[in-house]
Design a protein around this motif. Sequence first.
Motif, short mmCIF file in Angstrom:
data_model
loop_
_atom_site.label_atom_id
_atom_site.label_comp_id
_atom_site.label_asym_id
_atom_site.label_seq_id
_atom_site.Cartn_x
_atom_site.Cartn_y
_atom_site.Cartn_z
N THR A 20 13.36 32.52 45.41
CA THR A 20 14.47 32.33 46.37
C THR A 20 15.59 31.65 45.44
O THR A 20 16.72 32.23 45.68
N ALA A 21 15.27 30.57 44.41
CA ALA A 21 16.30 30.28 43.58
C ALA A 21 16.86 31.47 42.97
O ALA A 21 17.95 31.67 42.61
N ARG A 22 16.02 32.20 42.23
CA ARG A 22 16.62 33.32 41.55
C ARG A 22 17.44 34.43 42.25
O ARG A 22 18.30 34.79 41.86
N LYS A 29 25.89 35.36 41.12
CA LYS A 29 26.46 35.78 39.89
C LYS A 29 27.24 37.03 40.28
O LYS A 29 28.35 37.30 39.41
N ALA A 30 26.62 37.89 41.07
CA ALA A 30 27.16 39.26 41.55
C ALA A 30 28.58 38.93 42.54
O ALA A 30 28.98 40.04 42.96
N LEU A 104 24.87 45.83 51.38
CA LEU A 104 23.74 46.16 51.26
C LEU A 104 23.52 46.98 49.79
O LEU A 104 23.01 46.76 49.02
N ASP A 105 24.58 47.99 49.85
CA ASP A 105 24.51 48.72 48.51
C ASP A 105 24.64 48.07 47.55
O ASP A 105 24.36 48.21 46.27
N ALA A 106 25.62 47.02 47.44
CA ALA A 106 25.86 46.12 46.48
C ALA A 106 24.49 45.25 45.99
O ALA A 106 24.71 45.00 44.56
N ALA A 107 23.98 44.73 47.15
CA ALA A 107 22.94 43.84 46.83
C ALA A 107 21.67 44.55 46.56
O ALA A 107 20.87 43.79 45.71
N GLU A 112 16.79 44.35 43.51
CA GLU A 112 15.56 45.12 42.73
C GLU A 112 15.49 44.38 41.42
O GLU A 112 14.27 44.17 40.79
N ALA A 113 16.60 43.86 40.59
CA ALA A 113 16.41 43.48 39.32
C ALA A 113 15.82 41.94 39.25
O ALA A 113 15.10 41.67 38.54
N VAL A 114 16.02 41.29 40.66
CA VAL A 114 15.25 40.01 40.66
C VAL A 114 13.91 40.16 40.83
O VAL A 114 13.03 39.48 40.17
#
Length: 142
Positions: A20-22, A29-30, A104-107, A112-114
């Motif tokens: 959750t923190a990550r 950051k984004a 949603l497209d931006a997130a 997925e990287a998280v």
Amino acid sequence: MSDFLTMPGYLIRRAHQAATARFAEEMSKAGLTLTPFQYAALSAIAAQPGLDQARVAQMADCDRATMGGVLDRLVERGLVERGVSRKDRRARVLHLTESGLALLDAARPVAEAVQRSLTEGMTDAERAILTDLLSRIAGRRA
């Protein structure tokens, strides 16, 4: 007596806190303001436009009252629209707005990287085992 630091429940709670923190850190950051529950709700609605609140809560494994609050905030932000069902005039259905879809497209790549970062250093086989074991604990099958 077992050391609580090695108890599965404790480790699952700590893993949840770390995840959750990550998620929050990377979304920030984004330049995105989105919680994991909000991401789940937007993803569910995008996958099946026209869902009702109860079904979104079910898909996100969240109680209806909590999801109601999540959806209220998404509606207030102009990310989700509530409408009347064509099949049942008493039911309210949910759709993403253009802003909701854009968020949603931006997130999605950030989320997925998280997820990838949470298991970095693991082999594909280890990731599969982890997913299977967590799914069993959560009462689902992967």
